[in-house]
Design a protein around this motif. Sequence first.
Motif, PDB file in Angstrom:
ATOM      1  N   GLY A  89       5.342   3.383   2.592  1.00 54.56           N
ATOM      2  CA  GLY A  89       4.053   2.720   2.486  1.00 54.56           C
ATOM      3  C   GLY A  89       3.952   1.556   3.470  1.00 54.56           C
ATOM      4  N   ILE A  90       2.966   0.688   3.242  1.00 52.85           N
ATOM      5  CA  ILE A  90       2.670  -0.441   4.122  1.00 52.85           C
ATOM      6  C   ILE A  90       2.915  -1.748   3.370  1.00 52.85           C
ATOM      7  N   ILE A  91       3.464  -2.712   4.081  1.00 52.41           N
ATOM      8  CA  ILE A  91       3.608  -4.074   3.554  1.00 52.41           C
ATOM      9  C   ILE A  91       2.895  -5.025   4.514  1.00 52.41           C
ATOM     10  N   ASP A  92       2.213  -6.019   3.954  1.00 54.07           N
ATOM     11  CA  ASP A  92       1.475  -6.984   4.781  1.00 54.07           C
ATOM     12  C   ASP A  92       1.548  -8.372   4.143  1.00 54.07           C
ATOM     13  N   GLU A  93       1.339  -9.398   4.982  1.00 50.44           N
ATOM     14  CA  GLU A  93       1.268 -10.805   4.544  1.00 50.44           C
ATOM     15  C   GLU A  93       2.463 -11.156   3.645  1.00 50.44           C
ATOM     16  N   PHE A  94       3.670 -11.027   4.204  1.00 54.16           N
ATOM     17  CA  PHE A  94       4.897 -11.257   3.439  1.00 54.16           C
ATOM     18  C   PHE A  94       5.346 -12.713   3.568  1.00 54.16           C
ATOM     19  N   TYR A  95       5.485 -13.392   2.424  1.00 56.86           N
ATOM     20  CA  TYR A  95       5.920 -14.792   2.359  1.00 56.86           C
ATOM     21  C   TYR A  95       7.195 -14.916   1.529  1.00 56.86           C
ATOM     22  N   VAL A  96       8.038 -15.886   1.931  1.00 57.17           N
ATOM     23  CA  VAL A  96       9.114 -16.372   1.070  1.00 57.17           C
ATOM     24  C   VAL A  96       8.986 -17.884   1.008  1.00 57.17           C
ATOM     25  N   PHE A  97       8.988 -18.432  -0.211  1.00 55.66           N
ATOM     26  CA  PHE A  97       8.877 -19.872  -0.435  1.00 55.66           C
ATOM     27  C   PHE A  97      10.151 -20.401  -1.088  1.00 55.66           C
ATOM     28  N   ARG A  98      10.455 -21.669  -0.846  1.00 52.34           N
ATOM     29  CA  ARG A  98      11.581 -22.311  -1.522  1.00 52.34           C
ATOM     30  C   ARG A  98      11.097 -23.178  -2.678  1.00 52.34           C
ATOM     31  N   ARG A  99      10.048 -22.737  -3.335  1.00 52.46           N
ATOM     32  CA  ARG A  99       9.526 -23.399  -4.532  1.00 52.46           C
ATOM     33  C   ARG A  99       8.826 -22.367  -5.396  1.00 52.46           C
ATOM     34  N   GLU A 100       8.564 -22.725  -6.627  1.00 54.79           N
ATOM     35  CA  GLU A 100       7.792 -21.889  -7.537  1.00 54.79           C
ATOM     36  C   GLU A 100       6.304 -22.099  -7.247  1.00 54.79           C
ATOM     37  N   LEU A 101       5.605 -21.039  -6.896  1.00 56.70           N
ATOM     38  CA  LEU A 101       4.165 -21.148  -6.677  1.00 56.70           C
ATOM     39  C   LEU A 101       3.444 -21.359  -7.997  1.00 56.70           C
ATOM     40  N   SER A 102       2.334 -22.088  -7.930  1.00 52.17           N
ATOM     41  CA  SER A 102       1.485 -22.273  -9.101  1.00 52.17           C
ATOM     42  C   SER A 102       0.531 -21.092  -9.219  1.00 52.17           C
ATOM     43  N   ALA A 103      -0.137 -20.990 -10.374  1.00 51.93           N
ATOM     44  CA  ALA A 103      -1.117 -19.922 -10.564  1.00 51.93           C
ATOM     45  C   ALA A 103      -2.261 -20.060  -9.562  1.00 51.93           C
ATOM     46  N   THR A 104      -2.610 -21.304  -9.212  1.00 46.94           N
ATOM     47  CA  THR A 104      -3.664 -21.533  -8.218  1.00 46.94           C
ATOM     48  C   THR A 104      -3.227 -21.048  -6.843  1.00 46.94           C
ATOM     49  N   ASP A 105      -1.968 -21.332  -6.485  1.00 48.56           N
ATOM     50  CA  ASP A 105      -1.432 -20.841  -5.216  1.00 48.56           C
ATOM     51  C   ASP A 105      -1.507 -19.321  -5.145  1.00 48.56           C
ATOM     52  N   VAL A 106      -1.101 -18.693  -6.230  1.00 49.79           N
ATOM     53  CA  VAL A 106      -1.060 -17.228  -6.261  1.00 49.79           C
ATOM     54  C   VAL A 106      -2.464 -16.651  -6.115  1.00 49.79           C
ATOM     55  N   SER A 133      -0.828   2.192  -8.204  1.00 51.07           N
ATOM     56  CA  SER A 133      -1.493   3.389  -7.693  1.00 51.07           C
ATOM     57  C   SER A 133      -1.135   3.627  -6.233  1.00 51.07           C
ATOM     58  N   ALA A 134      -0.913   4.875  -5.891  1.00 49.90           N
ATOM     59  CA  ALA A 134      -0.694   5.244  -4.492  1.00 49.90           C
ATOM     60  C   ALA A 134      -2.004   5.110  -3.720  1.00 49.90           C
ATOM     61  N   LEU A 135      -1.871   4.789  -2.442  1.00 50.72           N
ATOM     62  CA  LEU A 135      -2.996   4.706  -1.514  1.00 50.72           C
ATOM     63  C   LEU A 135      -4.035   3.668  -1.938  1.00 50.72           C
ATOM     64  N   GLN A 136      -3.556   2.603  -2.583  1.00 50.66           N
ATOM     65  CA  GLN A 136      -4.390   1.462  -2.923  1.00 50.66           C
ATOM     66  C   GLN A 136      -3.606   0.167  -2.675  1.00 50.66           C
ATOM     67  N   TYR A 158       0.880  -1.177   0.000  1.00 46.25           N
ATOM     68  CA  TYR A 158       0.000   0.000   0.000  1.00 46.25           C
ATOM     69  C   TYR A 158       0.914   1.224   0.000  1.00 46.25           C
ATOM     70  N   PRO A 159       1.312   1.710  -1.202  1.00 47.65           N
ATOM     71  CA  PRO A 159       2.300   2.803  -1.253  1.00 47.65           C
ATOM     72  C   PRO A 159       1.691   4.145  -0.852  1.00 47.65           C
ATOM     73  N   TYR A 160       2.425   4.851  -0.006  1.00 46.99           N
ATOM     74  CA  TYR A 160       2.074   6.258   0.221  1.00 46.99           C
ATOM     75  C   TYR A 160       2.551   7.098  -0.964  1.00 46.99           C
ATOM     76  N   SER A 161       3.695   6.674  -1.532  1.00 45.76           N
ATOM     77  CA  SER A 161       4.284   7.336  -2.700  1.00 45.76           C
ATOM     78  C   SER A 161       4.752   6.250  -3.662  1.00 45.76           C
ATOM     79  N   VAL A 162       4.664   6.501  -4.980  1.00 48.11           N
ATOM     80  CA  VAL A 162       5.084   5.498  -5.964  1.00 48.11           C
ATOM     81  C   VAL A 162       6.319   5.951  -6.733  1.00 48.11           C
ATOM     82  N   ALA A 163       7.016   6.967  -6.252  1.00 48.48           N
ATOM     83  CA  ALA A 163       8.207   7.477  -6.945  1.00 48.48           C
ATOM     84  C   ALA A 163       9.440   6.696  -6.511  1.00 48.48           C
TER      85      ALA A 163
END
Length: 529
Positions: free
Chosen positions: A506-523, A442-445, A390-395
């Motif tokens: 800005g804000i960051i939430d629900e941050f994951y790191v995986f040791r595999r390639e996620l599938s489109a369904t996972d995403v 977009s900022a603030l989204q 959720y960016p406060y600024s996108v520059a």
Amino acid sequence: MSTTTKFVTTRQPQVVYLERGDVYENNEDAYDYQDDRLSTHRTVNSVSDLELVRTQDFHRQPSKGKNQSSFYTSFNGLFIAGGILLVLVIIIVTSSILGIVLTRNPTVLNNSTTTTTATTVYSAYWSFDNDANDLYETYNGTLVNGATFSSSTYFGYGYNLALNDSSYQSVTITSPFFNLSYTSFTVEAWIYGVALTGDRSIFSQCQCSSCQSQCLYLIIRNYKMYMGFMLNDLVGATSLSTNTWYHVAYVYDYSRRTQSIYLQGVLDGTKTSASPYQGQNGSINIGISNLSSSSFYGYIDNLKLTTRAKSSSEILTDASVVVYFPFDGSSLTQDMGPNQMNGSISNAVAVIGKVGNGLAFSGLSSYLQVYGFYQLGRSSQSFSFALWIYPYSVAGGTLIHKSAFQYNSSGWCQDMMGLTYAGQIAFYTNGGGRQITGPFISALQWAHIVYTYSFTNGQIMYINGVQYAATGSMSFSSSGIIDWLTIGHNIIGCTPSPIYGGAFFGIIDEFYVFRRELSATDVYSLANP
């Protein structure tokens, strides 16, 4: 004054008192009296007029009137109904008591078994952080034949169990007995084998080494995972490589009578109609088994045991989620994933996030740092990042920065995800200058961003659950050591174009790191919480 006469039936002994002038009837035998002849009623005028009747339903009636049911019949019916009710109550109570008293251990009669299902789940966890104790302080182990601990762990934290087969080294847990018979169970561990020929035991418990289903051994046999109960076994499909870290899981589902083995979180073999392990005693041995003269040669770490069958999704999570920061734990730096790789923060604060709390970054010295990324330090190894922003600024601004050292810019480092100066999302991997520049943010989204990599598919960018771009097959080079990640900043530089690195506002939430390639369904699932 009338005389009362005592009367006893012949079928069911009971006493009924009659008075002269009363009549009696027989409801079962269908006899019929008229006066002195056979009738349904007969007047009782004297003792000599009494006769024994075969029915247990004896009705007393006035001599001048029609038949009506007597008190004795009602009492008799109530007595019978009460008896039936009492029997039903006894059956129900007895069944309940037996259900409580019986354990999961069966009674064996003529090679057949009867059993009840255990409702209590027992667990043990040996982290091997410089001792062999169970983290729950129940099933503590003892080092055997000079077994030691090593700091050469997969995540770069703590210690693991180091075993050398030349000395037949192991850990033994003798008391209390851990009952794995006639129940579901799951055994998971991280392993690193220096040698994988022959039988290399990870976990065993044995009552009788020559008796069917009474010796449990979870091993690597000639490079493949092997799950055995003695003459009731399963072998995996994939050959393991030496000097490589693997997550392995052995699962027995008692209700489905199924053995399953998982390698790197993926099902590698299954056997149905597998009778349960039946050993009723025996020590737990980690690193050896009664069936082999060789011990495991290499490292064993974070061995977990529980008396339930974990699902395939649980095992995939245990094997592939490196870190998960929802920012909703007891502290903002708490890793809520399976490895508990807590981070450290600088000048970042909790705010309302996409799901619960989020972490807000608001300056040049605002960031989150986490250490322990073995997979990211290996060239061309699969990985995935997922997060809400959720960016406060996108520059411009760095979202994910990878480095060999925490603060030293002289080592290997690069921005892997960030914003361009114009406000586009961008990915970068050190692989022949390949990068992906995505859409404007977009900022603030809120926007959900996922970055996946595999050698086969290369880099793939997903925005809000939908694939946006991909590079195709590619390789990349990396540091060769366990890496650091810095979130929200690139405090030591190393910014590749087109990312305009620096502080992210800005804000960051629900941050994951995986040791595999996620599938489109996972995403898609992650993008739609």
